[in-house]
Design a protein around this motif. Structure first.
Motif, PDB file in Angstrom:
ATOM      1  N   LEU A  27      16.446   8.444   5.564  1.00  0.00           N
ATOM      2  CA  LEU A  27      15.160   7.972   5.073  1.00  0.00           C
ATOM      3  C   LEU A  27      15.250   6.472   4.840  1.00  0.00           C
ATOM      4  N   PHE A  28      14.339   5.723   5.440  1.00  0.00           N
ATOM      5  CA  PHE A  28      14.306   4.271   5.307  1.00  0.00           C
ATOM      6  C   PHE A  28      13.008   3.859   4.606  1.00  0.00           C
ATOM      7  N   CYS A  29      13.140   2.965   3.632  1.00  0.00           N
ATOM      8  CA  CYS A  29      11.988   2.518   2.858  1.00  0.00           C
ATOM      9  C   CYS A  29      11.964   0.992   2.842  1.00  0.00           C
ATOM     10  N   ASP A  30      10.864   0.419   3.294  1.00  0.00           N
ATOM     11  CA  ASP A  30      10.717  -1.037   3.304  1.00  0.00           C
ATOM     12  C   ASP A  30       9.795  -1.452   2.169  1.00  0.00           C
ATOM     13  N   GLU A  31      10.372  -2.051   1.129  1.00  0.00           N
ATOM     14  CA  GLU A  31       9.608  -2.505  -0.037  1.00  0.00           C
ATOM     15  C   GLU A  31       8.644  -1.414  -0.529  1.00  0.00           C
ATOM     16  N   PRO A  32       9.148  -0.252  -0.901  1.00  0.00           N
ATOM     17  CA  PRO A  32       8.257   0.859  -1.259  1.00  0.00           C
ATOM     18  C   PRO A  32       7.401   0.603  -2.487  1.00  0.00           C
ATOM     19  N   ASN A  33       7.779  -0.372  -3.327  1.00  0.00           N
ATOM     20  CA  ASN A  33       7.000  -0.655  -4.537  1.00  0.00           C
ATOM     21  C   ASN A  33       6.050  -1.821  -4.387  1.00  0.00           C
ATOM     22  N   SER A  34       5.947  -2.357  -3.194  1.00  0.00           N
ATOM     23  CA  SER A  34       5.078  -3.507  -2.967  1.00  0.00           C
ATOM     24  C   SER A  34       3.628  -3.183  -3.332  1.00  0.00           C
ATOM     25  N   GLY A  35       3.034  -4.022  -4.162  1.00  0.00           N
ATOM     26  CA  GLY A  35       1.632  -3.857  -4.542  1.00  0.00           C
ATOM     27  C   GLY A  35       1.366  -2.855  -5.645  1.00  0.00           C
ATOM     28  N   LEU A  36       2.415  -2.259  -6.208  1.00  0.00           N
ATOM     29  CA  LEU A  36       2.236  -1.253  -7.256  1.00  0.00           C
ATOM     30  C   LEU A  36       2.466  -1.868  -8.637  1.00  0.00           C
ATOM     31  N   ASP A  37       1.783  -1.331  -9.636  1.00  0.00           N
ATOM     32  CA  ASP A  37       2.030  -1.775 -11.004  1.00  0.00           C
ATOM     33  C   ASP A  37       3.398  -1.251 -11.450  1.00  0.00           C
ATOM     34  N   PRO A  38       4.006  -1.889 -12.477  1.00  0.00           N
ATOM     35  CA  PRO A  38       5.375  -1.519 -12.874  1.00  0.00           C
ATOM     36  C   PRO A  38       5.552  -0.039 -13.204  1.00  0.00           C
ATOM     37  N   LYS A  39       4.582   0.569 -13.872  1.00  0.00           N
ATOM     38  CA  LYS A  39       4.710   1.973 -14.247  1.00  0.00           C
ATOM     39  C   LYS A  39       4.719   2.869 -13.015  1.00  0.00           C
ATOM     40  N   THR A  40       3.805   2.615 -12.089  1.00  0.00           N
ATOM     41  CA  THR A  40       3.749   3.409 -10.866  1.00  0.00           C
ATOM     42  C   THR A  40       4.992   3.182 -10.012  1.00  0.00           C
ATOM     43  N   ALA A  41       5.495   1.947 -10.001  1.00  0.00           N
ATOM     44  CA  ALA A  41       6.703   1.627  -9.235  1.00  0.00           C
ATOM     45  C   ALA A  41       7.894   2.460  -9.708  1.00  0.00           C
ATOM     46  N   ILE A  42       8.015   2.634 -11.011  1.00  0.00           N
ATOM     47  CA  ILE A  42       9.112   3.439 -11.558  1.00  0.00           C
ATOM     48  C   ILE A  42       8.962   4.892 -11.123  1.00  0.00           C
ATOM     49  N   VAL A  43       7.734   5.399 -11.121  1.00  0.00           N
ATOM     50  CA  VAL A  43       7.476   6.777 -10.681  1.00  0.00           C
ATOM     51  C   VAL A  43       7.894   6.952  -9.218  1.00  0.00           C
ATOM     52  N   ILE A  44       7.544   5.982  -8.374  1.00  0.00           N
ATOM     53  CA  ILE A  44       7.899   6.055  -6.954  1.00  0.00           C
ATOM     54  C   ILE A  44       9.412   5.968  -6.767  1.00  0.00           C
ATOM     55  N   ASP A  45      10.058   5.063  -7.525  1.00  0.00           N
ATOM     56  CA  ASP A  45      11.523   4.969  -7.474  1.00  0.00           C
ATOM     57  C   ASP A  45      12.166   6.314  -7.800  1.00  0.00           C
ATOM     58  N   ASN A  46      11.729   6.909  -8.884  1.00  0.00           N
ATOM     59  CA  ASN A  46      12.308   8.183  -9.324  1.00  0.00           C
ATOM     60  C   ASN A  46      12.058   9.292  -8.310  1.00  0.00           C
ATOM     61  N   LEU A  47      10.874   9.280  -7.704  1.00  0.00           N
ATOM     62  CA  LEU A  47      10.545  10.293  -6.694  1.00  0.00           C
ATOM     63  C   LEU A  47      11.468  10.159  -5.479  1.00  0.00           C
ATOM     64  N   ILE A  48      11.661   8.934  -4.999  1.00  0.00           N
ATOM     65  CA  ILE A  48      12.550   8.715  -3.855  1.00  0.00           C
ATOM     66  C   ILE A  48      13.967   9.158  -4.186  1.00  0.00           C
ATOM     67  N   HIS A  49      14.415   8.840  -5.394  1.00  0.00           N
ATOM     68  CA  HIS A  49      15.770   9.223  -5.800  1.00  0.00           C
ATOM     69  C   HIS A  49      15.901  10.747  -5.882  1.00  0.00           C
ATOM     70  N   GLU A  50      14.916  11.409  -6.473  1.00  0.00           N
ATOM     71  CA  GLU A  50      14.958  12.871  -6.593  1.00  0.00           C
ATOM     72  C   GLU A  50      15.016  13.532  -5.224  1.00  0.00           C
ATOM     73  N   ILE A  51      14.190  13.066  -4.303  1.00  0.00           N
ATOM     74  CA  ILE A  51      14.146  13.644  -2.961  1.00  0.00           C
ATOM     75  C   ILE A  51      15.462  13.398  -2.229  1.00  0.00           C
ATOM     76  N   THR A  52      16.024  12.227  -2.417  1.00  0.00           N
ATOM     77  CA  THR A  52      17.306  11.885  -1.791  1.00  0.00           C
ATOM     78  C   THR A  52      18.396  12.856  -2.218  1.00  0.00           C
ATOM     79  N   VAL A  53      18.475  13.103  -3.512  1.00  0.00           N
ATOM     80  CA  VAL A  53      19.497  14.009  -4.043  1.00  0.00           C
ATOM     81  C   VAL A  53      19.205  15.450  -3.640  1.00  0.00           C
TER      82      VAL A  53
END
Length: 255
Positions: free
Chosen positions: A159-185
């Motif tokens: 899975l490759f992600c190019d700037e997945p948090n670009s344009g997102l507010d900090p709270k939403t960015a953390i949610v997306i980070d956690n989602l990517i990490h959960e799916i990875t594991v």
């Protein structure tokens, strides 16, 4: 697993990648960081097979890309999922149609099987009621979830992600980070993320590769990055007052 062995890439007189070697393991979030012009984008495109290195090798689960036949390369591309910087959803397609698109391209599933699979991954990214809405009718954070669902619908190994948090507010960015990490594991995917977001580095940076002027200047984890005395890394990571304070707190706790 993706293994990179001493790759170089030149465009004309511009030597962009200069002997990069590293290893990206499955089940971990692997981050590529560095200033603009450091070679991050060319490196990511090389991992995707969009650029062929002039020297060196890239191996996918011990398979050397440059030695693959065109059929094997085509099969490898089907093992890859991609989350683009701007989500890159099709405006004229509904959410579920966007997610089903890779299945129509690469699978032999029936229509009902594709819908079932799309429904499953949309539930996994916590989008249960947006199936028949267009991208313009949902928020940026929801669009990013759709992009992640589309990227994993074919059960990728990579899975490759190019700037997945670009344009997102900090709270939403953390949610997306956690989602990517959960799916990875959860799916034991080899995930590689190209990012400028230092919050992502701190939150999910299990493996971090720092590029500077086309070289791998440092690599380690988000815990080790606090300990490094590498000046290029500290100047980049702690350019903001917030991260200077975080590092100072860490050093004080150690003492």
């Amino acid at each position: 697993m993706i293994e990179v062995r001493n790759i170089h890439k030149t465009f004309g007189e511009n030597h962009v990648l200069k002997g990069i070697s590293t290893l990206f393991e499955p089940g971990k979030t692997n981050l590529i960081i560095g200033q603009s012009g450091s070679g991050k984008t060319v490196f990511l495109k090389s991992l995707l097979g969009l650029h062929q290195p002039d020297e060196g090798e890239i191996l996918y689960s011990n398979r050397v890309y440059s030695e693959m036949s065109e059929d094997l390369k085509r099969n490898l591309r089907q093992e890859m999922g991609m989350v683009f910087q701007g989500s890159a959803l099709f405006d004229s397609m509904t959410v579920v149609e966007n997610v089903m698109f890779p299945l129509k391209m690469f699978s032999s599933m029936s229509e009902s099987e594709m819908k079932d699979r799309a429904d499953l991954v949309l539930k996994r990214v916590n989008l249960k009621d947006a199936h028949h809405r267009l991208p313009a009718e949902i928020s940026g954070g929801m669009q990013k979830r759709v992009a992640i669902a589309r990227a994993i619908v074919n059960k990728p190994k990579y899975l490759f992600c190019d700037e997945p948090n670009s344009g997102l507010d900090p709270k939403t960015a953390i949610v997306i980070d956690n989602l990517i990490h959960e799916i990875t594991v959860e799916y034991d995917i080899t995930t590689v993320i190209n990012t400028h977001d230092m919050n992502s580095v701190m939150e999910i940076g299990e493996k971090i590769v720092f590029l500077k002027d086309g070289h791998k200047a440092w690599e380690g984890s988000n815990k080790e990055i606090f300990k490094t005395d590498n000046e290029a890394v500290t100047n980049f990571v702690y350019s903001s007052e917030l991260f200077k304070k975080v590092r100072q707190m860490y050093l004080e706790e150690r003492n």
